[in-house]
Design an enzyme around this catalytic site. Structure first.
Site, PDB file in Angstrom:
ATOM      1  N   THR A 176      -4.517   5.952   3.434  1.00  0.00           N
ATOM      2  CA  THR A 176      -4.292   7.095   3.878  1.00  0.00           C
ATOM      3  C   THR A 176      -5.317   8.144   2.688  1.00  0.00           C
ATOM      4  OG1 THR A 176      -2.141   7.049   4.616  1.00  0.00           O
ATOM      5  CG2 THR A 176      -3.246   9.028   5.261  1.00  0.00           C
ATOM      6  N   LYS A 221      -9.262  -2.070   8.899  1.00  0.00           N
ATOM      7  CA  LYS A 221      -8.057  -2.047   9.726  1.00  0.00           C
ATOM      8  C   LYS A 221      -8.686  -1.251  10.840  1.00  0.00           C
ATOM      9  CE  LYS A 221      -5.905   1.497   8.721  1.00  0.00           C
ATOM     10  NZ  LYS A 221      -5.050   2.598   8.418  1.00  0.00           N
ATOM     11  N   GLU A 258       0.306  -1.282  -0.081  1.00  0.00           N
ATOM     12  CA  GLU A 258       0.372   0.208  -0.129  1.00  0.00           C
ATOM     13  C   GLU A 258       0.882   1.020  -0.281  1.00  0.00           C
ATOM     14  OE1 GLU A 258      -1.743   2.110   3.428  1.00  0.00           O
ATOM     15  OE2 GLU A 258      -1.480   0.184   3.821  1.00  0.00           O
TER      16      GLU A 258
END
Length: 207
Positions: free
Chosen positions: A69, A128, A40
């Site tokens: 993000t 997450k 990621e």
């Protein structure tokens, strides 16, 4: 490709934060060569979307490449156009909602049971748990008692020692940022990054 099954099999999701797209791409190359093939690129990286585009053109689809993000709807659109295969958010953001609208797999950040349920209700593929270190592996075990079918990935402050503990507690994978990347994203040794990658892979293989 079944992203959840693939992440469960690979167990380590590398989180890349770098000082620019070229450095991010360098880290991706090192990690893929070392055997970490789920990655990621955080949008805290200047030119993060550019790094995703370059990496996506360089590696075949077996390398899982997402964007992290993602906070705004505009960022979700940006990373989708860049070729991100999935999106990771720090919380239930506008970017989370837009990701679901776009049909991209979403790993949505949450911490409390209410947030976990909210993320799944939104349409997240997985949740997450962030920051995982705040409560430790036992917290995941407690979350899974009332939510046994919730797919949880642990992220935040996880090192090679604790990674197997989070997997044993019920996380299907662990997301690793600075304990893995170290200073490689800002000019540090790529060979050291490869060594840390091998350490993490061994730790989760033995879990």
């Amino acid at each position: 490709m079944d992203l959840l099954a693939e992440l469960s099999r690979r167990r380590v999701l590398a989180i890349i934060r770098a000082d620019g797209p070229d450095r991010a791409l360098e880290c991706i190359r090192t990690l893929v060569e070392a055997g970490i093939t789920a990655l990621e690129v955080s949008l805290t990286t200047p030119g993060g979307s550019e790094a995703i585009t370059k990496a996506r053109s360089e590696f075949d689809p077996s390398v899982l490449l997402g964007a992290g993000t993602v906070v705004s709807a505009a960022q979700a659109d940006e990373v989708a156009a860049a070729g991100a295969g999935f999106v990771v958010t720090p919380a239930i953001t506008r970017g989370s909602h837009r990701t679901v609208e776009l049909g991209l797999p979403l790993l949505c950040g949450a911490l409390t049971p209410t947030e976990v349920v909210g993320a799944l209700d939104l349409g997240a593929l997985a949740v997450k748990i962030f920051p995982a270190k705040l409560h430790g592996p036992g917290y995941l075990r407690e979350l899974r008692a009332p939510l046994p079918n919730a797919p949880l990935i642990a992220v935040g402050g996880i090192d090679a020692t604790s990674a197997p503990e989070y997997l044993a507690a019920g996380a299907f994978a662990v997301g690793i940022g600075s304990p893995l990347l170290g200073d490689a994203g800002t000019g540090g040794s790529q060979s050291d990054l490869a060594m840390r990658a091998a350490e993490f892979l061994k730790a989760v293989a033995d879990a």
